[in-house]
Design an enzyme around this catalytic site. Structure first.
Site, PDB file in Angstrom:
ATOM      1  N   GLY A  31       0.864  -1.176  -0.202  1.00  0.00           N
ATOM      2  CA  GLY A  31      -0.008   0.009   0.059  1.00  0.00           C
ATOM      3  C   GLY A  31       0.949   1.141   0.062  1.00  0.00           C
ATOM      4  O   GLY A  31       1.958   1.278  -0.304  1.00  0.00           O
ATOM      5  N   HIS A  37       4.219   1.236  -7.917  1.00  0.00           N
ATOM      6  CA  HIS A  37       3.522   0.443  -7.700  1.00  0.00           C
ATOM      7  C   HIS A  37       2.358   0.261  -9.095  1.00  0.00           C
ATOM      8  O   HIS A  37       2.245  -0.679  -9.751  1.00  0.00           O
ATOM      9  CB  HIS A  37       2.465   0.603  -6.707  1.00  0.00           C
ATOM     10  CG  HIS A  37       3.056   0.528  -5.319  1.00  0.00           C
ATOM     11  ND1 HIS A  37       3.348   1.550  -4.490  1.00  0.00           N
ATOM     12  CD2 HIS A  37       3.652  -0.414  -4.876  1.00  0.00           C
ATOM     13  CE1 HIS A  37       4.012   1.074  -3.220  1.00  0.00           C
ATOM     14  NE2 HIS A  37       4.157  -0.111  -3.577  1.00  0.00           N
ATOM     15  N   GLU A 150      11.904  -4.305  -9.606  1.00  0.00           N
ATOM     16  CA  GLU A 150      13.652  -4.491  -9.640  1.00  0.00           C
ATOM     17  C   GLU A 150      14.171  -3.424  -8.653  1.00  0.00           C
ATOM     18  O   GLU A 150      15.071  -3.815  -8.184  1.00  0.00           O
ATOM     19  CB  GLU A 150      14.077  -4.087 -11.091  1.00  0.00           C
ATOM     20  CG  GLU A 150      13.778  -5.390 -12.052  1.00  0.00           C
ATOM     21  CD  GLU A 150      14.377  -4.923 -13.384  1.00  0.00           C
ATOM     22  OE1 GLU A 150      14.554  -3.714 -13.690  1.00  0.00           O
ATOM     23  OE2 GLU A 150      14.396  -5.927 -14.131  1.00  0.00           O
ATOM     24  N   ASP A 152      13.327  -3.877  -5.765  1.00  0.00           N
ATOM     25  CA  ASP A 152      13.587  -4.495  -4.450  1.00  0.00           C
ATOM     26  C   ASP A 152      14.304  -5.887  -5.406  1.00  0.00           C
ATOM     27  O   ASP A 152      13.723  -6.931  -5.264  1.00  0.00           O
ATOM     28  CB  ASP A 152      12.535  -4.959  -3.804  1.00  0.00           C
ATOM     29  CG  ASP A 152      11.815  -3.834  -3.110  1.00  0.00           C
ATOM     30  OD1 ASP A 152      12.419  -3.387  -2.050  1.00  0.00           O
ATOM     31  OD2 ASP A 152      10.944  -3.213  -3.632  1.00  0.00           O
ATOM     32  N   SER A 187       9.303   5.144  -3.515  1.00  0.00           N
ATOM     33  CA  SER A 187       9.142   4.571  -2.305  1.00  0.00           C
ATOM     34  C   SER A 187       8.150   4.835  -1.479  1.00  0.00           C
ATOM     35  O   SER A 187       8.081   6.011  -1.385  1.00  0.00           O
ATOM     36  CB  SER A 187      10.415   4.142  -1.678  1.00  0.00           C
ATOM     37  OG  SER A 187      10.083   3.643  -0.682  1.00  0.00           O
TER      38      SER A 187
HETATM   39  P1  AMP Z   1       6.119  -2.314  -1.636  1.00  0.00           P
HETATM   40  O1  AMP Z   1       4.913  -2.003  -1.255  1.00  0.00           O
HETATM   41  O2  AMP Z   1       7.257  -1.553  -1.193  1.00  0.00           O
HETATM   42  O3  AMP Z   1       6.140  -3.810  -0.887  1.00  0.00           O
HETATM   43  O4  AMP Z   1       6.173  -2.959  -3.163  1.00  0.00           O
HETATM   44  C1  AMP Z   1       5.626  -3.357  -3.661  1.00  0.00           C
HETATM   45  C2  AMP Z   1       5.841  -3.842  -5.052  1.00  0.00           C
HETATM   46  O5  AMP Z   1       6.380  -2.685  -6.006  1.00  0.00           O
HETATM   47  C3  AMP Z   1       7.302  -4.510  -5.107  1.00  0.00           C
HETATM   48  O6  AMP Z   1       7.384  -5.644  -6.067  1.00  0.00           O
HETATM   49  C4  AMP Z   1       8.410  -3.621  -5.294  1.00  0.00           C
HETATM   50  O7  AMP Z   1       9.447  -3.899  -5.838  1.00  0.00           O
HETATM   51  C5  AMP Z   1       7.386  -2.673  -6.448  1.00  0.00           C
HETATM   52  N1  AMP Z   1       8.106  -1.355  -6.442  1.00  0.00           N
HETATM   53  C6  AMP Z   1       7.994  -0.500  -5.390  1.00  0.00           C
HETATM   54  N2  AMP Z   1       8.746   0.747  -5.769  1.00  0.00           N
HETATM   55  C7  AMP Z   1       8.961   0.642  -7.098  1.00  0.00           C
HETATM   56  C8  AMP Z   1       9.582   1.456  -7.904  1.00  0.00           C
HETATM   57  N3  AMP Z   1      10.144   2.821  -7.680  1.00  0.00           N
HETATM   58  N4  AMP Z   1       9.696   1.006  -9.440  1.00  0.00           N
HETATM   59  C9  AMP Z   1       9.225  -0.200  -9.628  1.00  0.00           C
HETATM   60  N5  AMP Z   1       8.455  -1.079  -8.756  1.00  0.00           N
HETATM   61  C10 AMP Z   1       8.511  -0.572  -7.481  1.00  0.00           C
END
Ligand code: AMP
Length: 282
Positions: A31, A37, A150, A152, A187
């Site tokens: 979220g 995302h 990518e 992460d 992020s």
């Molecule tokens: P999170 O909500 O931070 O757990 O992220 C969910 C998904 O979105 C994960 O697969 C992350 O790698 C991806 N994600 C987060 N930030 C980015 C970004 N700046 N660019 C691409 N994918 C992202």
């Protein structure tokens, strides 16, 4: 879109979709959605007739209780962003913690060295928690495709390994990092930065872009040393690691010829906020 909060309801919706012959794409998130995302979600929509977006702040992947408490949450805003993007039958899965963890969690995973370096070394237990929740979601949804950023990179490598261990049929689709105009990787944690820290945070991606430029003149370790010197001079940044590593197993590389894919990976703290980023050098 349909918003669902229980596994039972989700299974029912998925079985109806399977009867209709839909192919499905899963996007797991925690979220506080941003354009990073949304890029994954748009791709899931393009490539699948049914998209499932999960929003779940997974407690088991937080090694620091304070970090879990402070993690940004905004379901109303997330749902309104998703409302603009998702189609009629697409699903938002928004479970409570008890729904995903009804009992004691005892499973522990073995990813060899991959979960012991970089993020694994600095956040003990983090990847075990990631593997717990991702395996639950993959088993529950049984999607054709699942989309991971990518951003992460180590998580992505671990999930690929997990899927092999689970003998899971879901294709893992890597998606490129989406950045702000000034280079900062998007992020959910960025909104926790003060205006001053937000400004200082631009040094993170700058250090990666500089590493990319240095590679013509220096070997990987020389590049690493130069970049670390610069980061240590940057205001407000506390470096956790900066490594140049093989994109398959994240082992440090000595020569640019040592691996087909080479990445620079970084983790820093700015005040209370911890940020990670990476770039492909080769
Ligand atoms: P999170 O909500 O931070 O757990 O992220 C969910 C998904 O979105 C994960 O697969 C992350 O790698 C991806 N994600 C987060 N930030 C980015 C970004 N700046 N660019 C691409 N994918 C992202």
């Amino acid at each position: 879109m349909k918003t669902i909060s229980t596994k039972k309801e989700l299974r029912l919706a998925l079985s109806l979709a399977a009867e209709r012959g839909e192919n499905s794409g899963l996007v797991p998130t925690m979220g506080a959605l941003h354009n990073g995302h949304l890029s994954l979600i748009k791709r899931a929509i393009e490539e699948n007739s049914l998209a499932i977006v999960s929003i779940f702040v997974n407690p088991s992947q937080f090694n620091d209780k304070k970090d879990l408490e402070n993690y940004p949450r905004d379901n109303d805003k997330d749902l309104s962003m998703l409302g603009e993007l998702l189609r009629k039958n697409d699903i938002v899965f928004l479970p409570e913690v008890d729904e995903m963890y009804p009992g004691e969690e005892s499973i522990s995973y073995d990813f060899g060295k991959l979960d012991k370096v970089l993020e694994g070394a600095h956040r003990p237990g983090h990847f075990n928690g990631v593997a717990q929740i991702v395996s639950k979601l993959l088993e529950l949804v049984q999607a054709d495709n699942a989309y991971f950023g990518e951003k992460d990179l180590q998580q992505l490598l671990i999930i690929k390994k997990l899927v092999g261990q689970m003998d899971c049929r879901t294709n893992i689709i890597p998606c490129p990092i989406i950045r702000e105009k000034d280079g900062l990787a998007m992020s959910s944690r960025n909104i926790l930065l003060s205006p001053e820290e937000r400004e200082q945070a631009t040094a993170i991606s700058r250090s990666l872009f500089e590493a990319a430029e240095m590679q013509d003149k220096l070997n990987p370790q020389g590049t690493r040393v130069q970049v670390i010197k610069k980061i240590e001079r940057a205001k407000g940044l506390e470096l956790e690691y900066f490594e140049i590593a093989d994109g398959e197993d994240l082992n440090p590389v000595m020569n640019w010829e040592d691996a087909g894919n080479i990445f620079a990976l970084i983790a820093v703290r700015l005040g209370k906020v911890r940020l990670i980023d990476n770039i492909r050098l080769k």
